[in-house]
Design a protein around this motif. Structure first.
Motif, PDB file in Angstrom:
ATOM      1  N   ARG A 172     -10.292 -47.618  -5.151  1.00 44.39           N
ATOM      2  CA  ARG A 172     -11.217 -49.553  -4.807  1.00 44.39           C
ATOM      3  C   ARG A 172     -12.223 -49.214  -3.697  1.00 44.39           C
ATOM      4  NH1 ARG A 172     -10.914 -54.181  -2.395  1.00 44.39           N
ATOM      5  NH2 ARG A 172     -11.444 -55.623  -3.200  1.00 44.39           N
ATOM      6  N   GLU A 173     -11.634 -48.735  -2.816  1.00 42.06           N
ATOM      7  CA  GLU A 173     -12.577 -48.322  -1.540  1.00 42.06           C
ATOM      8  C   GLU A 173     -13.508 -47.395  -1.896  1.00 42.06           C
ATOM      9  OE1 GLU A 173     -12.323 -50.511   0.623  1.00 42.06           O
ATOM     10  OE2 GLU A 173     -10.444 -51.294  -0.745  1.00 42.06           O
ATOM     11  N   TRP A 174     -13.519 -45.857  -2.280  1.00 45.67           N
ATOM     12  CA  TRP A 174     -14.658 -44.974  -2.928  1.00 45.67           C
ATOM     13  C   TRP A 174     -14.825 -44.674  -3.983  1.00 45.67           C
ATOM     14  CZ3 TRP A 174     -14.352 -39.337  -3.788  1.00 45.67           C
ATOM     15  CH2 TRP A 174     -15.515 -39.240  -3.522  1.00 45.67           C
ATOM     16  N   ARG A 176     -15.791 -48.753  -5.716  1.00 52.38           N
ATOM     17  CA  ARG A 176     -16.129 -49.696  -4.395  1.00 52.38           C
ATOM     18  C   ARG A 176     -17.335 -50.329  -5.306  1.00 52.38           C
ATOM     19  NH1 ARG A 176     -20.796 -49.193  -1.528  1.00 52.38           N
ATOM     20  NH2 ARG A 176     -21.834 -47.210  -2.015  1.00 52.38           N
ATOM     21  N   THR A 177     -18.334 -50.536  -6.218  1.00 50.64           N
ATOM     22  CA  THR A 177     -19.014 -51.572  -6.136  1.00 50.64           C
ATOM     23  C   THR A 177     -18.919 -52.268  -7.298  1.00 50.64           C
ATOM     24  OG1 THR A 177     -19.673 -50.407  -7.822  1.00 50.64           O
ATOM     25  CG2 THR A 177     -20.837 -50.078  -5.099  1.00 50.64           C
ATOM     26  N   ARG A 217     -19.005 -56.029  -6.306  1.00 52.41           N
ATOM     27  CA  ARG A 217     -18.376 -55.767  -4.863  1.00 52.41           C
ATOM     28  C   ARG A 217     -19.438 -55.487  -4.043  1.00 52.41           C
ATOM     29  NH1 ARG A 217     -14.064 -52.003  -4.401  1.00 52.41           N
ATOM     30  NH2 ARG A 217     -14.085 -52.740  -2.170  1.00 52.41           N
ATOM     31  N   ARG A 218     -21.070 -54.959  -4.164  1.00 52.12           N
ATOM     32  CA  ARG A 218     -22.047 -53.966  -3.494  1.00 52.12           C
ATOM     33  C   ARG A 218     -22.947 -55.140  -3.188  1.00 52.12           C
ATOM     34  NH1 ARG A 218     -26.042 -49.289  -5.385  1.00 52.12           N
ATOM     35  NH2 ARG A 218     -23.778 -49.196  -6.030  1.00 52.12           N
TER      36      ARG A 218
END
Length: 168
Positions: A73-75, A78-79, A161-162
């Motif tokens: 999720r975080e890497w 992530r977008t 998310r970006r």
């Protein structure tokens, strides 16, 4: 880390690697969680769950899955997004739960279909069969399934998310 690794790749492979950056990150997360999965599996299987290799494998996969959610999720993704976080997490764990079946199926087949276990085979043969079926074949099948399902159902929309990150 990915950027420095990509910079070392010679052309024409670099452009392909950049195009598939998300897959490379997913693979790196998979490699890290494979190490976690392997360590937990081998420790449990050689100690408290010696007589229960499938239980050891399920626990190992669950521990690795929790780490996988955070890192993916975080890497890796992530977008990507498109879902509320609680729906995303629920889908991630449902798909990962289905992935447990994919991860453990080769080990179950090795042990209970092909009987690659003591007393039918030697201890060395059993351990090699467990490692190959549980840690190599199971991982490949499980990762392929999860890559497809995560992109399709958990993180379906690109660059969502970006846009949120740049607005914040």
């Amino acid at each position: 880390m990915v950027e420095s690794a990509l910079a070392r790749i010679p052309e024409p492979y670099r452009s392909t690697a950049i195009k598939h950056r998300e897959l490379l990150k997913f693979g790196m997360v998979g490699g890290a969680t494979w190490v976690i999965d392997t360590m937990v599996f081998l420790v449990l299987k050689s100690t408290v769950l010696e007589a229960k290799p499938l239980t050891a494998k399920v626990i190992a996969v669950l521990v690795a899955t929790i780490v996988s959610y955070i890192l993916n999720r975080e890497w890796s993704f992530r977008t990507r997004g498109g879902r509320e976080r609680h729906h995303e997490a629920l889908l991630f764990f449902i798909i990962s739960g289905l992935g447990v079946a994919a991860y453990t199926a080769p080990l179950a087949a090795s042990r209970y279909l092909f009987h690659l276990q003591i007393p039918e085979v030697s201890l060395v043969t059993q351990e090699v069969a467990d490692f190959v079926s549980g840690q190599i074949l199971g991982t490949l099948v499980g990762m392929a399934f999860r890559w497809w399902a995560f992109r399709r159902f958990v993180f379906p929309d690109e660059n969502v998310r970006r846009q949120q990150i740049s607005v914040d």
